[in-house]
Design a protein around this motif. Sequence first.
Motif, PDB file in Angstrom:
ATOM      1  N   GLN A   6       0.830  -1.209   0.000  1.00 48.67           N
ATOM      2  CA  GLN A   6       0.000   0.000   0.000  1.00 48.67           C
ATOM      3  C   GLN A   6       0.865   1.260   0.000  1.00 48.67           C
ATOM      4  O   GLN A   6       0.604   2.200  -0.743  1.00 48.67           O
ATOM      5  N   ASP A   7       1.909   1.266   0.830  1.00 43.43           N
ATOM      6  CA  ASP A   7       2.803   2.435   0.881  1.00 43.43           C
ATOM      7  C   ASP A   7       3.460   2.675  -0.471  1.00 43.43           C
ATOM      8  O   ASP A   7       3.603   3.813  -0.917  1.00 43.43           O
ATOM      9  N   GLU A   8       3.869   1.577  -1.114  1.00 44.17           N
ATOM     10  CA  GLU A   8       4.511   1.712  -2.431  1.00 44.17           C
ATOM     11  C   GLU A   8       3.540   2.299  -3.454  1.00 44.17           C
ATOM     12  O   GLU A   8       3.885   3.200  -4.207  1.00 44.17           O
ATOM     13  N   VAL A   9       2.318   1.780  -3.471  1.00 41.54           N
ATOM     14  CA  VAL A   9       1.319   2.263  -4.438  1.00 41.54           C
ATOM     15  C   VAL A   9       1.020   3.744  -4.181  1.00 41.54           C
ATOM     16  O   VAL A   9       0.952   4.545  -5.113  1.00 41.54           O
ATOM     17  N   LEU A  10       0.874   4.108  -2.915  1.00 41.93           N
ATOM     18  CA  LEU A  10       0.520   5.501  -2.579  1.00 41.93           C
ATOM     19  C   LEU A  10       1.657   6.482  -2.900  1.00 41.93           C
ATOM     20  O   LEU A  10       1.433   7.683  -2.984  1.00 41.93           O
ATOM     21  N   SER A  11       2.872   5.962  -3.098  1.00 47.06           N
ATOM     22  CA  SER A  11       3.997   6.860  -3.442  1.00 47.06           C
ATOM     23  C   SER A  11       4.113   7.073  -4.952  1.00 47.06           C
ATOM     24  O   SER A  11       4.962   7.831  -5.415  1.00 47.06           O
ATOM     25  N   ARG A  12       3.249   6.395  -5.729  1.00 51.02           N
ATOM     26  CA  ARG A  12       3.344   6.509  -7.199  1.00 51.02           C
ATOM     27  C   ARG A  12       2.589   7.737  -7.701  1.00 51.02           C
ATOM     28  O   ARG A  12       1.477   8.015  -7.251  1.00 51.02           O
ATOM     29  N   ARG A  13       3.184   8.420  -8.674  1.00 49.05           N
ATOM     30  CA  ARG A  13       2.513   9.520  -9.375  1.00 49.05           C
ATOM     31  C   ARG A  13       2.771   9.308 -10.870  1.00 49.05           C
ATOM     32  O   ARG A  13       3.936   9.313 -11.306  1.00 49.05           O
ATOM     33  N   THR A  14       1.716   9.082 -11.627  1.00 43.85           N
ATOM     34  CA  THR A  14       1.866   8.762 -13.047  1.00 43.85           C
ATOM     35  C   THR A  14       1.123   9.789 -13.874  1.00 43.85           C
ATOM     36  O   THR A  14      -0.088   9.934 -13.731  1.00 43.85           O
ATOM     37  N   ASP A  79      12.098  12.741  -3.633  1.00 44.40           N
ATOM     38  CA  ASP A  79      11.498  13.102  -2.355  1.00 44.40           C
ATOM     39  C   ASP A  79      10.537  12.020  -1.842  1.00 44.40           C
ATOM     40  O   ASP A  79       9.437  12.332  -1.350  1.00 44.40           O
ATOM     41  N   GLY A  80      10.913  10.757  -2.014  1.00 39.81           N
ATOM     42  CA  GLY A  80      10.067   9.679  -1.506  1.00 39.81           C
ATOM     43  C   GLY A  80       8.956   9.250  -2.454  1.00 39.81           C
ATOM     44  O   GLY A  80       8.185   8.345  -2.152  1.00 39.81           O
ATOM     45  N   PHE A  81       8.857   9.897  -3.611  1.00 36.28           N
ATOM     46  CA  PHE A  81       7.843   9.522  -4.611  1.00 36.28           C
ATOM     47  C   PHE A  81       8.509   8.777  -5.758  1.00 36.28           C
ATOM     48  O   PHE A  81       9.665   9.034  -6.078  1.00 36.28           O
ATOM     49  N   ILE A 286     -11.760  -1.760 -10.106  1.00 35.97           N
ATOM     50  CA  ILE A 286     -10.642  -2.529  -9.547  1.00 35.97           C
ATOM     51  C   ILE A 286      -9.830  -1.587  -8.663  1.00 35.97           C
ATOM     52  O   ILE A 286      -9.332  -0.548  -9.120  1.00 35.97           O
ATOM     53  N   ASN A 287      -9.696  -1.954  -7.400  1.00 30.84           N
ATOM     54  CA  ASN A 287      -8.994  -1.120  -6.423  1.00 30.84           C
ATOM     55  C   ASN A 287      -7.480  -1.238  -6.631  1.00 30.84           C
ATOM     56  O   ASN A 287      -6.942  -2.352  -6.637  1.00 30.84           O
ATOM     57  N   PRO A 288      -6.779  -0.097  -6.792  1.00 27.55           N
ATOM     58  CA  PRO A 288      -5.322  -0.172  -7.021  1.00 27.55           C
ATOM     59  C   PRO A 288      -4.565  -0.773  -5.838  1.00 27.55           C
ATOM     60  O   PRO A 288      -3.445  -1.235  -5.990  1.00 27.55           O
ATOM     61  N   LEU A 289      -5.201  -0.771  -4.647  1.00 23.20           N
ATOM     62  CA  LEU A 289      -4.523  -1.298  -3.461  1.00 23.20           C
ATOM     63  C   LEU A 289      -4.788  -2.790  -3.250  1.00 23.20           C
ATOM     64  O   LEU A 289      -4.286  -3.387  -2.308  1.00 23.20           O
ATOM     65  N   SER A 290      -5.596  -3.399  -4.133  1.00 23.31           N
ATOM     66  CA  SER A 290      -5.871  -4.835  -3.954  1.00 23.31           C
ATOM     67  C   SER A 290      -4.600  -5.629  -4.293  1.00 23.31           C
ATOM     68  O   SER A 290      -3.759  -5.191  -5.061  1.00 23.31           O
TER      69      SER A 290
END
Length: 526
Positions: A6-14, A79-81, A286-290
Amino acid sequence: MVKKLQDEVLSRRTFAIISHPDAGKTTLTEKLLLFGGAIRDAGTVKAKKTGKFATSDWMEIEKQRGISVTSSVMQFEYDGFRVNILDTPGHQDFSEDTYRTLTAVDSAVMIIDSAKGIEEQTLKLFKVCRMRGIPIFTFINKLDRQGKAPLELLAELEEVMGIESYPMNWPIGMGKEFLGIYDRFYNRIEQFRVGEDQRFVPLNEDGEIEGDHALKVTGLYDQTLEEIMLLNEAGNEFSPERVRDGSITPVFFGSALTNFGVQTFLETYLKFAPFPQPRNSTVGEINPLSEDFSGFIFKIQANMNPAHRDRIAFLRICSGKFERGMTVNIPRTGKQLKLSQSTQFMADDRSTVDEAVSGDIIGLYDTGTYQIGDTLTVGKNQFQFERLPQFTPELFVRVSAKNVMKQKHFQKGIQQLVQEGAIQLFKTVKTDDYYLGAVGQLQFEVFEHRMKNEYNTEVIMERLGSKITRWLEGDSVEENLSSSRSILVKDRFDKYAFLFENEFALRWFQDKNPEVKLYNPMDQHE
């Protein structure tokens, strides 16, 4: 494990960068990569004579013309992203590639040339973003040159685009008198062309410089304060929720070429841009965090590495985690496949990727397995994501190999390039001629160039002008309905279609043959 994913997914910006040609898209991309440490030396598009080419323009024809023809994908950490940038083709003849790319992002950065304002291609792409509800961040570029007044640019943005705007910062002068930007968000002034220690000037609670400062001596400082007061009183209010739902666009001013305002833009963008969003499918959102992996192919590109005849399918991961060597389903074919060869991108510099998560874009080596729009799932999941738009080609050419002995190369080249989706291939039912259809003329030039350079085959192309394409429902048709004004063809999936000379020919045909059901694939996406 779940928390880590979840932390990895939440750090993504596309995001994708959209603009008219020459607004500075490739230059901005380069500067962002510079901050991410992905490149050490930004080769500006201008520096053609030195042999330095923009990192994101890798195809030979792009280097010659200085335009982006294909969508590159670039990744960097900041910066962590983890940031994934999709650099889209600026040229309108390549709008198909861009439309598909916009299905793979969670936000868009729109670049506007301050001297030219909103141009046709930008407006088209903006409309696609609005249609898809993609949040838009606006970067008004080239402030180091004389351009339109900032208030005029904002008015144009709101009137032409029909979107509210909120300037995160405001230029102090422009062109030769460009002194910097007044940063409303960080309550500071960022000075142009000064030493790093003088770059930021803090402002007090009233939004003014305390004490004496060289900037105060200029009339431009007072003019800026007046304009800021006007924006504070009469302008829109900033709302992170409205940024995310795409109803207001944060506006940033700067100069990509001189690398001014770019870092501030990047840092603010990362604060407000959405993390990977849910996607519609045949079984609902479809939930990106699944945890279950899924994704879709939005682009196929042949010969990214001319030394190896390879094809890469670009995959947007929509949920779960990709692991190299995993087995996936392709619901369209009902087959399973092991993903052993995968890559991530820095333009044409590629490295093998072992793991990637929702929001990331990776490349899969393709031996002809994938089609644009394919969904990949795992386990018992057999759902499919929403279909990608298929464009109706407008211009046509008849194509054949110049040298009959090169027929094998010709066949291979044409099949591979057509699978990329930029041009469509048709075969006439009566004469077995090859017709190519495209949205714009430049597509044919790129095709001809690549056939020669990548497949060592010269082609003869005979222009057929514009036609109206309509596909047929059903698998059978009377072949004698084909005529010079309504040519019966088969597409590369063996589906029947007619190429009509004009609207009149189409209407005449429909009146005469009401039992023949025709359709336009674009209508299925409106």
